[in-house]
Design a protein around this motif. Structure first.
Motif, PDB file in Angstrom:
ATOM      1  N   LYS A  23       0.814  -1.215   0.000  1.00 25.38           N
ATOM      2  CA  LYS A  23       0.000   0.000   0.000  1.00 25.38           C
ATOM      3  C   LYS A  23       0.849   1.266   0.000  1.00 25.38           C
ATOM      4  CE  LYS A  23      -3.280   2.566   2.877  1.00 25.38           C
ATOM      5  NZ  LYS A  23      -4.091   2.550   4.131  1.00 25.38           N
ATOM      6  N   ASP A  24       1.807   1.343   0.890  1.00 28.77           N
ATOM      7  CA  ASP A  24       2.615   2.556   1.011  1.00 28.77           C
ATOM      8  C   ASP A  24       3.367   2.865  -0.277  1.00 28.77           C
ATOM      9  OD1 ASP A  24       1.757   2.830   3.601  1.00 28.77           O
ATOM     10  OD2 ASP A  24       3.499   1.815   4.475  1.00 28.77           O
ATOM     11  N   THR A  25       3.851   1.840  -0.942  1.00 34.53           N
ATOM     12  CA  THR A  25       4.566   2.035  -2.208  1.00 34.53           C
ATOM     13  C   THR A  25       3.619   2.495  -3.305  1.00 34.53           C
ATOM     14  OG1 THR A  25       6.150   0.306  -1.614  1.00 34.53           O
ATOM     15  CG2 THR A  25       6.032   0.931  -3.940  1.00 34.53           C
ATOM     16  N   LEU A  26       2.433   1.905  -3.357  1.00 30.68           N
ATOM     17  CA  LEU A  26       1.465   2.238  -4.400  1.00 30.68           C
ATOM     18  C   LEU A  26       0.937   3.664  -4.253  1.00 30.68           C
ATOM     19  CD1 LEU A  26      -0.551  -1.107  -4.409  1.00 30.68           C
ATOM     20  CD2 LEU A  26       1.035  -0.338  -6.170  1.00 30.68           C
ATOM     21  N   LEU A  27       0.794   4.121  -3.021  1.00 33.39           N
ATOM     22  CA  LEU A  27       0.228   5.448  -2.783  1.00 33.39           C
ATOM     23  C   LEU A  27       1.228   6.576  -3.015  1.00 33.39           C
ATOM     24  CD1 LEU A  27      -2.052   4.920   0.350  1.00 33.39           C
ATOM     25  CD2 LEU A  27      -2.605   4.744  -2.072  1.00 33.39           C
ATOM     26  N   VAL A  28       2.469   6.215  -3.348  1.00 39.10           N
ATOM     27  CA  VAL A  28       3.449   7.242  -3.711  1.00 39.10           C
ATOM     28  C   VAL A  28       3.071   7.899  -5.030  1.00 39.10           C
ATOM     29  CG1 VAL A  28       5.861   7.628  -4.405  1.00 39.10           C
ATOM     30  CG2 VAL A  28       5.332   6.212  -2.411  1.00 39.10           C
ATOM     31  N   LEU A  29       2.466   7.110  -5.930  1.00 36.13           N
ATOM     32  CA  LEU A  29       2.040   7.653  -7.219  1.00 36.13           C
ATOM     33  C   LEU A  29       0.873   8.621  -7.026  1.00 36.13           C
ATOM     34  CD1 LEU A  29       2.062   4.498  -9.543  1.00 36.13           C
ATOM     35  CD2 LEU A  29       3.619   6.437  -9.651  1.00 36.13           C
ATOM     36  N   PRO A  30       0.830   9.707  -7.793  1.00 38.57           N
ATOM     37  CA  PRO A  30      -0.331  10.607  -7.749  1.00 38.57           C
ATOM     38  C   PRO A  30      -1.610   9.870  -8.134  1.00 38.57           C
ATOM     39  CG  PRO A  30       1.504  11.669  -8.857  1.00 38.57           C
ATOM     40  CD  PRO A  30       1.898  10.235  -8.666  1.00 38.57           C
ATOM     41  N   LYS A  31      -2.696  10.260  -7.518  1.00 35.24           N
ATOM     42  CA  LYS A  31      -3.976   9.584  -7.747  1.00 35.24           C
ATOM     43  C   LYS A  31      -4.384   9.596  -9.226  1.00 35.24           C
ATOM     44  CE  LYS A  31      -7.070  10.526  -4.678  1.00 35.24           C
ATOM     45  NZ  LYS A  31      -8.184  11.186  -3.933  1.00 35.24           N
ATOM     46  N   LYS A  32      -4.046  10.663  -9.947  1.00 33.23           N
ATOM     47  CA  LYS A  32      -4.480  10.786 -11.339  1.00 33.23           C
ATOM     48  C   LYS A  32      -3.901   9.693 -12.229  1.00 33.23           C
ATOM     49  CE  LYS A  32      -0.803  14.093 -12.518  1.00 33.23           C
ATOM     50  NZ  LYS A  32      -0.515  15.460 -13.053  1.00 33.23           N
ATOM     51  N   TYR A  33      -2.726   9.151 -11.866  1.00 27.84           N
ATOM     52  CA  TYR A  33      -2.120   8.110 -12.677  1.00 27.84           C
ATOM     53  C   TYR A  33      -2.959   6.837 -12.686  1.00 27.84           C
ATOM     54  CZ  TYR A  33       2.128  10.913 -13.067  1.00 27.84           C
ATOM     55  OH  TYR A  33       3.026  11.908 -13.356  1.00 27.84           O
ATOM     56  N   TRP A  34      -3.621   6.572 -11.579  1.00 25.31           N
ATOM     57  CA  TRP A  34      -4.493   5.398 -11.519  1.00 25.31           C
ATOM     58  C   TRP A  34      -5.731   5.599 -12.391  1.00 25.31           C
ATOM     59  CZ3 TRP A  34      -1.898   1.563  -9.825  1.00 25.31           C
ATOM     60  CH2 TRP A  34      -0.918   1.744  -8.844  1.00 25.31           C
ATOM     61  N   PHE A  35      -6.202   6.838 -12.447  1.00 20.39           N
ATOM     62  CA  PHE A  35      -7.320   7.145 -13.349  1.00 20.39           C
ATOM     63  C   PHE A  35      -6.894   6.954 -14.803  1.00 20.39           C
ATOM     64  CE2 PHE A  35      -9.449  10.312 -16.064  1.00 20.39           C
ATOM     65  CZ  PHE A  35     -10.756   9.852 -15.970  1.00 20.39           C
ATOM     66  N   TYR A  36      -5.700   7.425 -15.136  1.00 24.52           N
ATOM     67  CA  TYR A  36      -5.189   7.226 -16.490  1.00 24.52           C
ATOM     68  C   TYR A  36      -5.067   5.730 -16.807  1.00 24.52           C
ATOM     69  CZ  TYR A  36      -3.817  12.171 -16.204  1.00 24.52           C
ATOM     70  OH  TYR A  36      -3.819  13.533 -16.058  1.00 24.52           O
ATOM     71  N   GLY A  37      -4.613   4.981 -15.813  1.00 24.56           N
ATOM     72  CA  GLY A  37      -4.480   3.542 -16.005  1.00 24.56           C
ATOM     73  C   GLY A  37      -5.811   2.880 -16.302  1.00 24.56           C
ATOM     74  N   ILE A  54      -7.833  -2.917 -10.299  1.00 25.08           N
ATOM     75  CA  ILE A  54      -6.823  -2.418  -9.359  1.00 25.08           C
ATOM     76  C   ILE A  54      -6.710  -0.891  -9.465  1.00 25.08           C
ATOM     77  CG2 ILE A  54      -4.356  -2.410  -8.807  1.00 25.08           C
ATOM     78  CD1 ILE A  54      -4.278  -5.337  -9.754  1.00 25.08           C
ATOM     79  N   CYS A  55      -6.713  -0.404 -10.706  1.00 20.14           N
ATOM     80  CA  CYS A  55      -6.586   1.048 -10.932  1.00 20.14           C
ATOM     81  C   CYS A  55      -7.763   1.829 -10.365  1.00 20.14           C
ATOM     82  CB  CYS A  55      -6.451   1.328 -12.435  1.00 20.14           C
ATOM     83  SG  CYS A  55      -4.854   0.831 -13.138  1.00 20.14           S
ATOM     84  N   THR A  56      -8.935   1.204 -10.311  1.00 19.11           N
ATOM     85  CA  THR A  56     -10.094   1.901  -9.738  1.00 19.11           C
ATOM     86  C   THR A  56     -10.090   1.857  -8.223  1.00 19.11           C
ATOM     87  OG1 THR A  56     -11.494  -0.085  -9.870  1.00 19.11           O
ATOM     88  CG2 THR A  56     -11.534   1.425 -11.758  1.00 19.11           C
ATOM     89  N   PHE A  57      -9.490   0.820  -7.650  1.00 21.58           N
ATOM     90  CA  PHE A  57      -9.539   0.642  -6.196  1.00 21.58           C
ATOM     91  C   PHE A  57      -8.545   1.530  -5.451  1.00 21.58           C
ATOM     92  CE2 PHE A  57      -7.985  -1.644  -2.368  1.00 21.58           C
ATOM     93  CZ  PHE A  57      -9.152  -1.593  -1.619  1.00 21.58           C
ATOM     94  N   ILE A  58      -7.334   1.600  -5.944  1.00 18.22           N
ATOM     95  CA  ILE A  58      -6.266   2.277  -5.198  1.00 18.22           C
ATOM     96  C   ILE A  58      -6.572   3.748  -4.905  1.00 18.22           C
ATOM     97  CG2 ILE A  58      -3.841   2.978  -5.312  1.00 18.22           C
ATOM     98  CD1 ILE A  58      -3.249   0.331  -6.679  1.00 18.22           C
ATOM     99  N   PRO A  59      -7.199   4.516  -5.821  1.00 18.45           N
ATOM    100  CA  PRO A  59      -7.504   5.915  -5.471  1.00 18.45           C
ATOM    101  C   PRO A  59      -8.364   6.079  -4.221  1.00 18.45           C
ATOM    102  CG  PRO A  59      -7.698   5.611  -7.830  1.00 18.45           C
ATOM    103  CD  PRO A  59      -7.497   4.243  -7.234  1.00 18.45           C
ATOM    104  N   PHE A  60      -9.117   5.048  -3.857  1.00 19.63           N
ATOM    105  CA  PHE A  60      -9.977   5.128  -2.680  1.00 19.63           C
ATOM    106  C   PHE A  60      -9.207   4.847  -1.384  1.00 19.63           C
ATOM    107  CE2 PHE A  60     -12.885   4.661  -6.157  1.00 19.63           C
ATOM    108  CZ  PHE A  60     -14.007   5.383  -5.788  1.00 19.63           C
ATOM    109  N   LEU A  61      -7.904   4.568  -1.497  1.00 19.09           N
ATOM    110  CA  LEU A  61      -7.076   4.319  -0.316  1.00 19.09           C
ATOM    111  C   LEU A  61      -6.371   5.573   0.179  1.00 19.09           C
ATOM    112  CD1 LEU A  61      -5.371   0.945  -1.355  1.00 19.09           C
ATOM    113  CD2 LEU A  61      -7.422   1.255   0.037  1.00 19.09           C
ATOM    114  N   TYR A  62      -6.415   6.641  -0.622  1.00 15.41           N
ATOM    115  CA  TYR A  62      -5.655   7.843  -0.279  1.00 15.41           C
ATOM    116  C   TYR A  62      -6.235   8.592   0.915  1.00 15.41           C
ATOM    117  CZ  TYR A  62      -2.776   7.540  -4.493  1.00 15.41           C
ATOM    118  OH  TYR A  62      -1.879   7.135  -5.445  1.00 15.41           O
TER     119      TYR A  62
END
Length: 348
Positions: free
Chosen positions: A204-218, A250-258
């Motif tokens: 989780k900690d590693t994944l949340l380093v990326l800006p949230k918008k990148y997951w939306f792009y993904g 996965i790309c839709t889920f991670i933004p909800f962890l921020y």
């Protein structure tokens, strides 16, 4: 009983509303998949000879929402399942309060009565669809899976990727039926998605380093690839086991962890979403919704159809949520009177 109600209320309110909102979105995605594809019929391959606006829109909506089941499994795996006898009993009672009354309503509407079918409605687990059965088996396997993750930690990631590849090769590319992959409609896929979610929790900690918008792009890129796969005639395009579909979920889920926040209303609604999934595929509700969906499609322009269909889904969602809340209210006195060793029986 009052103490149990207070504990349940406290538990619901304490849950992260970000994840609960995601659960609601996943439920709405299920409605879209069924109303857009299953209820009105969708070709396995894109119809090049008749590229209507409806078929193009159907393809885009399906590619955007075919992640629905994976979304539910990711939520489950991220928090981790705990095998509790009281949870299994509660699930069985909710299923019974859906299956049996709905069967009676079907009889009143003109369906024939069968004593064998009625008995089958009480056998809720064997009578349930693949999702409930798969979820229940995943619950039974969870102690073993949890022990595996606790022992090996981050080392489970290579194994998870390996099993995703095995599912892709044998279940999708080769289409071998003996392993029971079935394009994601199987306990094997449930286990794989559970492990994917456990990996998300570990990293989780590693994944949340990326800006949230990148997951939306993904997610947008993954949806575009799924559309392209379907357009090219690949039957696995919308399969839950398609690695691109897994990646999209996965790309839709991670933004909800921020962000961790709490909202009692959101959590209350999310707590009633199980019935949405079950009721819409249970007769006579299923048959009625199919007729409504096809009528709206055949008697309106496509854009008006989308609007009216959205309204039907909205009403369906709320009626199902309210129905589950009524069921939970009905079974609460029974649960509160169970011996304490049954209520507290669980496996780590």
């Amino acid at each position: 009983m009052g103490r149990i109600m207070q504990l349940q209320k406290s538990f619901v309110q304490s849950r992260n509303s970000s994840i609960e909102l995601y659960r609601i979105i996943a439920t709405i995605a299920v409605l879209f998949v069924h109303f857009n594809g299953w209820f009105v019929g969708m070709p396995e391959k894109f119809d090049y000879d008749n590229p209507t606006l409806f078929r193009i829109g159907q393809m885009i909506i399906e590619a955007s929402t075919c992640i629905c089941v994976n979304m539910f499994l990711i939520i489950t795996g991220y928090f981790g399942l705990r095998l509790k006898l009281i949870s299994v009993l509660k699930l069985c009672m909710i299923l019974m309060l859906i299956n049996v009354p709905f069967y009676v309503v079907g009889i009143l509407l003109g369906d024939g009565f069968s004593c064998r079918t009625l008995i089958g409605k009480f056998l809720v687990i064997s009578n349930a669809g693949y999702f409930i059965q798969g979820y229940l088996m995943l619950t039974f396997f969870s102690p073993v899976l949890n022990s595996f993750v606790e022992k090996y930690g981050c080392e489970v990631l290579p194994w998870t990727l390996l099993f995703i590849g095995i599912e892709l090769w044998f279940g999708t590319v080769r289409g071998i039926e003996y392993f029971g992959f079935n394009k994601g409609y199987s306990i094997i896929h449930f286990v794989i998605m559970y492990m994917v979610a456990r990996c998300i929790a570990l990293y989780k900690d590693t994944l949340l380093v990326l800006p949230k918008k990148y997951w939306f792009y993904g997610y947008v890129i993954a949806t575009s690839i799924i559309c392209f796969m379907y357009f090219c005639g690949m039957e696995c395009a919308f399969a839950y086991s398609n690695p691109i579909v897994i990646l999209s979920s996965i790309c839709t889920f991670i933004p909800f962890l921020y962000k961790d926040w709490h909202n009692g209303i959101i959590n209350w609604i999310a707590g009633g979403t199980l019935a949405v999934y079950i009721i819409q595929v249970t007769d006579p509700a299923y048959s009625i919704l199919v007729k409504i969906d096809n009528y709206l499609l055949n008697n309106n322009t496509y854009f008006l159809y989308l609007l009216l269909c959205g309204l039907v889904m909205f009403v369906t969602f709320w009626l199902c949520v309210i129905y589950q809340k009524i069921c939970e209210w009905m079974i609460l006195p029974f649960i509160s009177r169970l011996p304490i060793f049954i209520r507290e029986c669980k496996f780590k």
